[in-house]
Design a protein around this motif. Structure first.
Motif, mmCIF file in Angstrom:
data_model
loop_
_atom_site.group_PDB
_atom_site.id
_atom_site.type_symbol
_atom_site.label_atom_id
_atom_site.label_comp_id
_atom_site.label_asym_id
_atom_site.label_seq_id
_atom_site.Cartn_x
_atom_site.Cartn_y
_atom_site.Cartn_z
ATOM 1 N N ALA A 20 -21.191 17.681 8.776
ATOM 2 C CA ALA A 20 -20.905 19.107 8.649
ATOM 3 C C ALA A 20 -21.081 19.818 9.988
ATOM 4 C CB ALA A 20 -21.815 19.730 7.584
ATOM 5 N N THR A 21 -22.074 19.398 10.753
ATOM 6 C CA THR A 21 -22.317 20.010 12.069
ATOM 7 C C THR A 21 -21.161 19.718 13.026
ATOM 8 O OG1 THR A 21 -24.709 19.866 11.772
ATOM 9 C CG2 THR A 21 -23.901 20.094 14.026
ATOM 10 N N GLN A 22 -20.706 18.475 13.050
ATOM 11 C CA GLN A 22 -19.553 18.131 13.887
ATOM 12 C C GLN A 22 -18.315 18.906 13.465
ATOM 13 O OE1 GLN A 22 -19.610 13.915 13.076
ATOM 14 N NE2 GLN A 22 -20.379 13.417 15.133
ATOM 15 N N ALA A 23 -18.077 18.962 12.165
ATOM 16 C CA ALA A 23 -16.895 19.658 11.663
ATOM 17 C C ALA A 23 -16.912 21.134 12.050
ATOM 18 C CB ALA A 23 -16.800 19.505 10.147
ATOM 19 N N ALA A 24 -18.075 21.771 11.912
ATOM 20 C CA ALA A 24 -18.186 23.187 12.269
ATOM 21 C C ALA A 24 -17.896 23.386 13.755
ATOM 22 C CB ALA A 24 -19.575 23.712 11.916
ATOM 23 N N THR A 25 -18.432 22.504 14.588
ATOM 24 C CA THR A 25 -18.232 22.610 16.040
ATOM 25 C C THR A 25 -16.758 22.474 16.403
ATOM 26 O OG1 THR A 25 -20.442 21.743 16.458
ATOM 27 C CG2 THR A 25 -18.849 21.598 18.254
ATOM 28 N N TRP A 26 -16.090 21.466 15.839
ATOM 29 C CA TRP A 26 -14.693 21.213 16.193
ATOM 30 C C TRP A 26 -13.767 22.302 15.650
ATOM 31 C CZ3 TRP A 26 -15.656 15.509 14.543
ATOM 32 C CH2 TRP A 26 -16.315 14.840 15.590
ATOM 33 N N LEU A 27 -14.025 22.775 14.447
ATOM 34 C CA LEU A 27 -13.233 23.889 13.917
ATOM 35 C C LEU A 27 -13.393 25.124 14.811
ATOM 36 C CD1 LEU A 27 -13.961 23.494 10.102
ATOM 37 C CD2 LEU A 27 -11.679 23.443 11.130
ATOM 38 N N ALA A 28 -14.620 25.383 15.231
ATOM 39 C CA ALA A 28 -14.885 26.547 16.083
ATOM 40 C C ALA A 28 -14.170 26.439 17.422
ATOM 41 C CB ALA A 28 -16.393 26.695 16.307
ATOM 42 N N GLU A 29 -14.127 25.224 17.979
ATOM 43 C CA GLU A 29 -13.428 25.041 19.253
ATOM 44 C C GLU A 29 -11.951 25.391 19.115
ATOM 45 O OE1 GLU A 29 -14.347 21.025 20.279
ATOM 46 O OE2 GLU A 29 -16.378 21.497 20.977
ATOM 47 N N GLY A 30 -11.342 25.015 17.992
ATOM 48 C CA GLY A 30 -9.948 25.361 17.755
ATOM 49 C C GLY A 30 -9.738 26.852 17.583
ATOM 50 N N VAL A 31 -10.635 27.479 16.817
ATOM 51 C CA VAL A 31 -10.546 28.930 16.611
ATOM 52 C C VAL A 31 -10.664 29.670 17.939
ATOM 53 C CG1 VAL A 31 -11.731 30.930 15.603
ATOM 54 C CG2 VAL A 31 -11.393 28.853 14.237
ATOM 55 N N ARG A 32 -11.594 29.206 18.769
ATOM 56 C CA ARG A 32 -11.869 29.882 20.045
ATOM 57 C C ARG A 32 -10.656 29.851 20.988
ATOM 58 N NH1 ARG A 32 -15.937 33.179 20.409
ATOM 59 N NH2 ARG A 32 -17.566 31.657 19.935
ATOM 60 N N GLU A 33 -9.814 28.828 20.863
ATOM 61 C CA GLU A 33 -8.608 28.761 21.684
ATOM 62 C C GLU A 33 -7.653 29.916 21.396
ATOM 63 O OE1 GLU A 33 -6.601 24.977 21.770
ATOM 64 O OE2 GLU A 33 -8.499 23.895 21.484
ATOM 65 N N ILE A 34 -7.683 30.414 20.183
ATOM 66 C CA ILE A 34 -6.773 31.505 19.784
ATOM 67 C C ILE A 34 -7.491 32.852 19.812
ATOM 68 C CG2 ILE A 34 -5.236 32.336 17.961
ATOM 69 C CD1 ILE A 34 -4.442 29.626 19.277
ATOM 70 N N LEU A 35 -8.738 32.858 19.354
ATOM 71 C CA LEU A 35 -9.506 34.112 19.250
ATOM 72 C C LEU A 35 -10.722 34.005 20.171
ATOM 73 C CD1 LEU A 35 -9.380 34.460 15.351
ATOM 74 C CD2 LEU A 35 -7.951 35.678 17.012
ATOM 75 N N ALA A 36 -10.481 34.168 21.459
ATOM 76 C CA ALA A 36 -11.528 33.952 22.462
ATOM 77 C C ALA A 36 -12.707 34.899 22.309
ATOM 78 C CB ALA A 36 -10.937 34.082 23.863
ATOM 79 N N ASP A 37 -12.454 36.100 21.792
ATOM 80 C CA ASP A 37 -13.518 37.102 21.683
ATOM 81 C C ASP A 37 -14.206 37.126 20.325
ATOM 82 O OD1 ASP A 37 -13.014 37.945 24.284
ATOM 83 O OD2 ASP A 37 -11.469 39.369 23.635
ATOM 84 N N ALA A 38 -13.831 36.214 19.439
ATOM 85 C CA ALA A 38 -14.410 36.237 18.096
ATOM 86 C C ALA A 38 -15.911 35.979 18.133
ATOM 87 C CB ALA A 38 -13.732 35.192 17.221
ATOM 88 N N GLU A 39 -16.617 36.627 17.233
ATOM 89 C CA GLU A 39 -18.052 36.373 17.055
ATOM 90 C C GLU A 39 -18.180 35.308 15.981
ATOM 91 O OE1 GLU A 39 -21.739 38.745 15.085
ATOM 92 O OE2 GLU A 39 -20.605 39.882 16.594
ATOM 93 N N ILE A 40 -18.489 34.092 16.404
ATOM 94 C CA ILE A 40 -18.465 32.947 15.494
ATOM 95 C C ILE A 40 -19.884 32.481 15.177
ATOM 96 C CG2 ILE A 40 -17.741 30.541 15.221
ATOM 97 C CD1 ILE A 40 -15.347 31.151 17.001
ATOM 98 N N THR A 41 -20.153 32.304 13.893
ATOM 99 C CA THR A 41 -21.435 31.748 13.441
ATOM 100 C C THR A 41 -21.170 30.389 12.817
ATOM 101 O OG1 THR A 41 -22.366 33.933 12.984
ATOM 102 C CG2 THR A 41 -23.398 32.053 11.893
ATOM 103 N N LEU A 42 -21.821 29.357 13.342
ATOM 104 C CA LEU A 42 -21.711 28.023 12.758
ATOM 105 C C LEU A 42 -22.779 27.868 11.684
ATOM 106 C CD1 LEU A 42 -21.117 25.722 15.882
ATOM 107 C CD2 LEU A 42 -19.480 27.087 14.568
ATOM 108 N N ALA A 43 -22.342 27.501 10.492
ATOM 109 C CA ALA A 43 -23.262 27.373 9.366
ATOM 110 C C ALA A 43 -22.910 26.136 8.554
ATOM 111 C CB ALA A 43 -23.210 28.629 8.491
ATOM 112 N N PRO A 44 -23.210 24.929 9.067
ATOM 113 C CA PRO A 44 -22.873 23.708 8.333
ATOM 114 C C PRO A 44 -23.428 23.758 6.914
ATOM 115 C CG PRO A 44 -23.734 23.196 10.515
ATOM 116 C CD PRO A 44 -23.956 24.663 10.305
ATOM 117 N N MET A 45 -22.626 23.273 5.976
ATOM 118 C CA MET A 45 -22.991 23.359 4.562
ATOM 119 C C MET A 45 -23.103 21.970 3.933
ATOM 120 S SD MET A 45 -23.506 26.311 2.969
ATOM 121 C CE MET A 45 -22.911 26.030 1.289
#
Length: 370
Positions: A20-45
């Protein structure tokens, strides 16, 4: 779309491919490419299945134990010394992957999980939190009981053979050598299913085939769990009692024996508890988008799993929920943005690409489109 969107990324693990931690990190990296200014919280479930223990903080303890087939293995759990709590995935020692090539549906047992529990108690654990998903066993928790010194016996006084098939011959449980410190622990059993112990919706009928049981073996296992409930005077109809092959049956009996009530054993849906414990539940109403993920999005995703739990929370808060799934099967409920992972052997690349696609849809204002 807000100029600085607030996004929570709270995936489950992708079994065998990404934590879950890896998945959250990789998803966030993809999001950040499009939404550089987003406030992202990683919360593995997690939901009580594989990967539940790692959600909680503490020391990783690794030790020799046995798998569901009784073969020597190593398994790990998390020990939080300050809280005197051990977090143990049943799948760590007694999971299906270790015996997938040679399933043990009638003889597999949870003894190896009991070894982890006994070790945790020697370190000072007074609360045992078990994640019940992913087991290879249908033994009613009797393997754990044996590891804790309680021996199931037949009417001739002989110890039962290990596994679920011989439970039909149970007469009593010998507690002469019982590990009292373990038996009196506070038990928290986190389930990812709502199945009762027995019957058409019970442990053997629903999950036995996944563990390699034939139709005849399913009937034998179901009869064994039913007899176990009768002998131990445990209510098998409680939702979640069928999780992990009925582990709650044996542990409910053990806790009741020690305390005289069931006040010290708690069978709870895992995902809602973890959503509260990690703060996700509190954060969702203030988010602009929640992203989760799992290997397969289907009808079962909404019966105690992470996706169903987050969907209920986001729907109540009016927040869109995106799901990055390896496979999507069936109709997707209103309020969910489904994104199927691209075909690839590179899981990190798959999840980054899914994060980009979700962010693009959100940026275009189509996050609520289906």
């Amino acid at each position: 779309m807000p100029s600085t969107p607030t996004i929570i990324i709270a995936p489950d693990s992708y079994k065998g491919t990404a934590t879950a931690t890896q998945a959250a990190t990789w998803l966030a990296e993809g999001v950040r490419e499009i939404l550089a200014d987003a406030e992202i919280t990683l919360a593995p479930m997690a939901d009580g299945g594989e990967g539940t223990a790692e959600i909680f903080g503490g020391e990783v303890i690794t030790l020799p134990t046995t798998n569901a087939a009784g073969r020597l293995t190593e398994a790990s759990y998390i020990f939080d010394e300050a809280a005197a709590t051990a977090y143990i995935d049943v799948a760590a020692a007694s999971g299906l992957p270790a015996v997938a090539d040679n399933p043990v549906p009638t003889t597999g047992d949870t003894y190896g999980t009991g070894v982890l529990i006994a070790d945790a108690v020697t370190r000072g654990a007074t609360r045992i939190t078990l994640g019940l998903g992913g087991s290879a066993t249908t033994d009613g928790g009797t393997g754990i009981l044996v590891a804790l010194g309680a021996v199931p016996r037949n009417k001739e006084g002989y110890a039962l053979r290990k596994g679920g098939a011989d439970l039909v011959n149970l007469d009593n449980i010998d507690t002469a050598l019982l590990n009292i410190p373990a038996a009196v622990a506070e038990w928290v059993l986190l389930t990812d299913v709502t199945a009762p112990a027995t019957g058409p919706d019970g442990a053997a009928h629903v999950f036995g085939p996944q563990k390699g049981a034939t139709p005849e073996e399913v009937e034998l296992l179901d009869a064994g769990l039913s007899h176990l409930c009768d002998v131990l005077d445990v209510d098998g109809t409680i939702p979640g009692m069928g999780a992990a092959g009925g582990i709650g049956i044996g542990l409910t009996w053990l806790s009741t024996l020690m305390h005289g009530t069931t006040d010290h054993i708690h069978i709870l849906p895992g995902a809602p508890l973890i959503a509260r414990a990690t703060g996700v539940e509190e954060l969702i109403p203030r988010a602009d988008l929640v992203i989760t993920g799992e290997g397969r999005l289907d009808a079962q995703s909404h019966t105690g799993k992470v996706v169903g739990t987050l969907h209920a929370l986001t729907s109540a808060a009016g927040v869109p929920l995106a799901v990055a799934a390896g496979e999507i099967d069936g109709e997707v409920p209103e309020g969910i943005i489904p994104v199927e992972l691209e075909k690839s052997n590179d899981v990190a690349a798959q999840l980054r690409a899914a994060g980009r696609r979700i962010a693009e849809r959100f940026a275009a204002g189509s996050a609520t489109d289906h």
